[in-house]
Design a protein around this motif. Sequence first.
Motif, PDB file in Angstrom:
ATOM      1  N   GLY A   1       8.407   4.561  -2.715  1.00 28.74           N
ATOM      2  CA  GLY A   1       7.107   3.905  -2.656  1.00 28.74           C
ATOM      3  C   GLY A   1       6.675   3.624  -1.227  1.00 28.74           C
ATOM      4  O   GLY A   1       5.495   3.760  -0.880  1.00 28.74           O
ATOM      5  N   LEU A   2       7.620   3.239  -0.384  1.00 28.94           N
ATOM      6  CA  LEU A   2       7.300   2.991   1.017  1.00 28.94           C
ATOM      7  C   LEU A   2       6.891   4.280   1.724  1.00 28.94           C
ATOM      8  O   LEU A   2       5.966   4.269   2.557  1.00 28.94           O
ATOM      9  CB  LEU A   2       8.512   2.361   1.717  1.00 28.94           C
ATOM     10  CG  LEU A   2       8.319   1.936   3.179  1.00 28.94           C
ATOM     11  CD1 LEU A   2       7.192   0.920   3.288  1.00 28.94           C
ATOM     12  CD2 LEU A   2       9.620   1.367   3.734  1.00 28.94           C
TER      13      LEU A   2
ATOM     14  N   VAL B   1       5.436   6.905   0.293  1.00 29.58           N
ATOM     15  CA  VAL B   1       4.084   7.212  -0.180  1.00 29.58           C
ATOM     16  C   VAL B   1       3.060   6.299   0.488  1.00 29.58           C
ATOM     17  O   VAL B   1       1.975   6.738   0.890  1.00 29.58           O
ATOM     18  CB  VAL B   1       4.013   7.083  -1.715  1.00 29.58           C
ATOM     19  CG1 VAL B   1       2.582   7.270  -2.203  1.00 29.58           C
ATOM     20  CG2 VAL B   1       4.937   8.104  -2.375  1.00 29.58           C
ATOM     21  N   PHE B   2       3.393   5.028   0.646  1.00 25.36           N
ATOM     22  CA  PHE B   2       2.497   4.073   1.316  1.00 25.36           C
ATOM     23  C   PHE B   2       2.250   4.497   2.764  1.00 25.36           C
ATOM     24  O   PHE B   2       1.108   4.500   3.240  1.00 25.36           O
ATOM     25  CB  PHE B   2       3.112   2.675   1.254  1.00 25.36           C
ATOM     26  CG  PHE B   2       2.354   1.645   2.036  1.00 25.36           C
ATOM     27  CD1 PHE B   2       1.185   1.090   1.534  1.00 25.36           C
ATOM     28  CD2 PHE B   2       2.807   1.226   3.279  1.00 25.36           C
ATOM     29  CE1 PHE B   2       0.484   0.133   2.257  1.00 25.36           C
ATOM     30  CE2 PHE B   2       2.117   0.279   4.014  1.00 25.36           C
ATOM     31  CZ  PHE B   2       0.944  -0.271   3.505  1.00 25.36           C
ATOM     32  N   LEU B   3       3.305   4.872   3.468  1.00 23.06           N
ATOM     33  CA  LEU B   3       3.164   5.282   4.866  1.00 23.06           C
ATOM     34  C   LEU B   3       2.323   6.543   5.013  1.00 23.06           C
ATOM     35  O   LEU B   3       1.649   6.731   6.027  1.00 23.06           O
ATOM     36  CB  LEU B   3       4.542   5.513   5.478  1.00 23.06           C
ATOM     37  CG  LEU B   3       5.317   4.284   5.949  1.00 23.06           C
ATOM     38  CD1 LEU B   3       6.728   4.678   6.351  1.00 23.06           C
ATOM     39  CD2 LEU B   3       4.599   3.615   7.112  1.00 23.06           C
TER      40      LEU B   3
ATOM     41  N   PHE C   1      -0.363   7.322   3.769  1.00 28.00           N
ATOM     42  CA  PHE C   1      -1.801   7.042   3.802  1.00 28.00           C
ATOM     43  C   PHE C   1      -2.173   6.066   4.914  1.00 28.00           C
ATOM     44  O   PHE C   1      -3.298   5.561   4.936  1.00 28.00           O
ATOM     45  CB  PHE C   1      -2.255   6.464   2.453  1.00 28.00           C
ATOM     46  CG  PHE C   1      -2.147   7.439   1.316  1.00 28.00           C
ATOM     47  CD1 PHE C   1      -3.148   8.346   1.057  1.00 28.00           C
ATOM     48  CD2 PHE C   1      -1.010   7.460   0.515  1.00 28.00           C
ATOM     49  CE1 PHE C   1      -3.052   9.246   0.008  1.00 28.00           C
ATOM     50  CE2 PHE C   1      -0.904   8.347  -0.538  1.00 28.00           C
ATOM     51  CZ  PHE C   1      -1.924   9.247  -0.788  1.00 28.00           C
ATOM     52  N   ARG C   2      -1.248   5.800   5.828  1.00 29.65           N
ATOM     53  CA  ARG C   2      -1.528   4.851   6.907  1.00 29.65           C
ATOM     54  C   ARG C   2      -1.905   5.585   8.200  1.00 29.65           C
ATOM     55  O   ARG C   2      -1.588   6.761   8.394  1.00 29.65           O
ATOM     56  CB  ARG C   2      -0.298   3.968   7.166  1.00 29.65           C
ATOM     57  CG  ARG C   2       0.174   3.183   5.960  1.00 29.65           C
ATOM     58  CD  ARG C   2      -0.807   2.123   5.562  1.00 29.65           C
ATOM     59  NE  ARG C   2      -0.741   0.973   6.469  1.00 29.65           N
ATOM     60  CZ  ARG C   2      -1.519  -0.101   6.369  1.00 29.65           C
ATOM     61  NH1 ARG C   2      -2.455  -0.167   5.426  1.00 29.65           N
ATOM     62  NH2 ARG C   2      -1.388  -1.108   7.214  1.00 29.65           N
TER      63      ARG C   2
ATOM     64  N   LEU D   1       4.464  -0.068  10.045  1.00 27.29           N
ATOM     65  CA  LEU D   1       3.784   0.317   8.810  1.00 27.29           C
ATOM     66  C   LEU D   1       2.387   0.867   9.039  1.00 27.29           C
ATOM     67  O   LEU D   1       1.658   1.124   8.089  1.00 27.29           O
ATOM     68  CB  LEU D   1       3.710  -0.892   7.855  1.00 27.29           C
ATOM     69  CG  LEU D   1       5.050  -1.457   7.387  1.00 27.29           C
ATOM     70  CD1 LEU D   1       4.833  -2.651   6.469  1.00 27.29           C
ATOM     71  CD2 LEU D   1       5.867  -0.386   6.666  1.00 27.29           C
TER      72      LEU D   1
ATOM     73  N   PHE E   1      -5.977   2.699   6.138  1.00 25.37           N
ATOM     74  CA  PHE E   1      -5.654   3.809   5.252  1.00 25.37           C
ATOM     75  C   PHE E   1      -6.493   5.032   5.608  1.00 25.37           C
ATOM     76  O   PHE E   1      -7.640   4.918   6.032  1.00 25.37           O
ATOM     77  CB  PHE E   1      -5.909   3.416   3.790  1.00 25.37           C
ATOM     78  CG  PHE E   1      -4.942   2.398   3.274  1.00 25.37           C
ATOM     79  CD1 PHE E   1      -3.745   2.786   2.705  1.00 25.37           C
ATOM     80  CD2 PHE E   1      -5.225   1.040   3.374  1.00 25.37           C
ATOM     81  CE1 PHE E   1      -2.845   1.851   2.219  1.00 25.37           C
ATOM     82  CE2 PHE E   1      -4.335   0.101   2.896  1.00 25.37           C
ATOM     83  CZ  PHE E   1      -3.144   0.500   2.326  1.00 25.37           C
TER      84      PHE E   1
ATOM     85  N   PRO F   1       3.742   7.858   9.780  1.00 27.07           N
ATOM     86  CA  PRO F   1       2.806   8.227   8.704  1.00 27.07           C
ATOM     87  C   PRO F   1       2.722   9.731   8.466  1.00 27.07           C
ATOM     88  O   PRO F   1       2.713  10.180   7.313  1.00 27.07           O
ATOM     89  CB  PRO F   1       1.470   7.659   9.202  1.00 27.07           C
ATOM     90  CG  PRO F   1       1.853   6.505  10.048  1.00 27.07           C
ATOM     91  CD  PRO F   1       3.107   6.944  10.740  1.00 27.07           C
TER      92      PRO F   1
ATOM     93  N   ALA G   1       5.880  10.854   6.820  1.00 33.37           N
ATOM     94  CA  ALA G   1       5.861  10.474   5.407  1.00 33.37           C
ATOM     95  C   ALA G   1       4.967  11.411   4.606  1.00 33.37           C
ATOM     96  O   ALA G   1       5.284  11.763   3.463  1.00 33.37           O
ATOM     97  CB  ALA G   1       5.387   9.029   5.267  1.00 33.37           C
TER      98      ALA G   1
ATOM     99  N   VAL H   1       6.042  13.552   1.398  1.00 35.20           N
ATOM    100  CA  VAL H   1       5.334  13.504   0.117  1.00 35.20           C
ATOM    101  C   VAL H   1       4.956  14.906  -0.337  1.00 35.20           C
ATOM    102  O   VAL H   1       5.072  15.248  -1.527  1.00 35.20           O
ATOM    103  CB  VAL H   1       4.081  12.611   0.237  1.00 35.20           C
ATOM    104  CG1 VAL H   1       3.197  12.755  -0.993  1.00 35.20           C
ATOM    105  CG2 VAL H   1       4.487  11.157   0.410  1.00 35.20           C
TER     106      VAL H   1
END
Length: 293
Positions: A38-39, A41-43, A45-46, A53, A57, A262, A265, A269
């Motif tokens: 999850g982290l 995937v979150f990264l 889009f950053r 972090l 987005f 990012p 990541a 992904v």
Amino acid sequence: MDAVITRTDSSRTEAGFRFALLLPGAVVTLFLVLFALGLVVFLAFRINDGSLLGAGFTLANLLSVATDPLNCTVTLRSLTIAALVTVATVATAYPVAYYLAFHAGQRRGLILFLVTLPFWTSYLLRVFAWKVVLAYNGVLNSALVGSGILSEPTLAFLNTPAAVVVTLAHAYAAFAILPIYVALETIPRSQMEAAADLGAKPWTVFRRVILPCSMPGVLAAALVVFVPTVGDYVTPALVGGPSSTMIGSLIQAQFGKANDWPFGAALAVAVMLVILCVVLIARGADRRFGSRT
């Protein structure tokens, strides 16, 4: 009435015991696997602003992964190398598993021991061993020069995609042998005997009975080999050259020297999505073979 209460207490105790068995694995899966994914995937889009972090987005990272020719080339190369490793590993593992299941007899334990013996050493040591074998002054070149096949050592063995394929195929050989062996071992011998009694020749028995029944093990072995080799970066870095750079090396570089978490990541992904598609295809193929058998 007492019997009903006793049965209820027994079922509760059994349910509690199952929960206690599942709890450690569930905790590890939730916090060490799903949280990490999850982290990532979150990264993806950053926006990279140098912080841990990121800030805000954006879809630019994923768009860059999909449109950058370098990323597409390296991803395609990674899939090609992983596919070649999978085919080579499964093709060499199947005869070994077949021999273990049907012909090994009392030697089965010894052969299984020899199959798993390389895993007693570090993965890095096994990769370095192949580097020693394939190097310019390595074992293979020395043997070829000493036997007169080559007049001088060649650079054609090390730092090539072929070296990566050979090294990875050896590294994951046991992971392919064991699932195929289990699938072959569970085939009812009565089916093969019935086919033989009906006049089928050994090759026909293998093609019509053994091979279809063992396909779930073959598909499992292929997935076990394909999934980790797509993102491998240690082996290409040690025995591959610039022409062997894989997506794992790009991801490692983004999280390391480039300090662009990012984008790294986003690459991860993208790889996960490709692997998910492969897993779904393999699952569909497994269901088809299962319905036939």
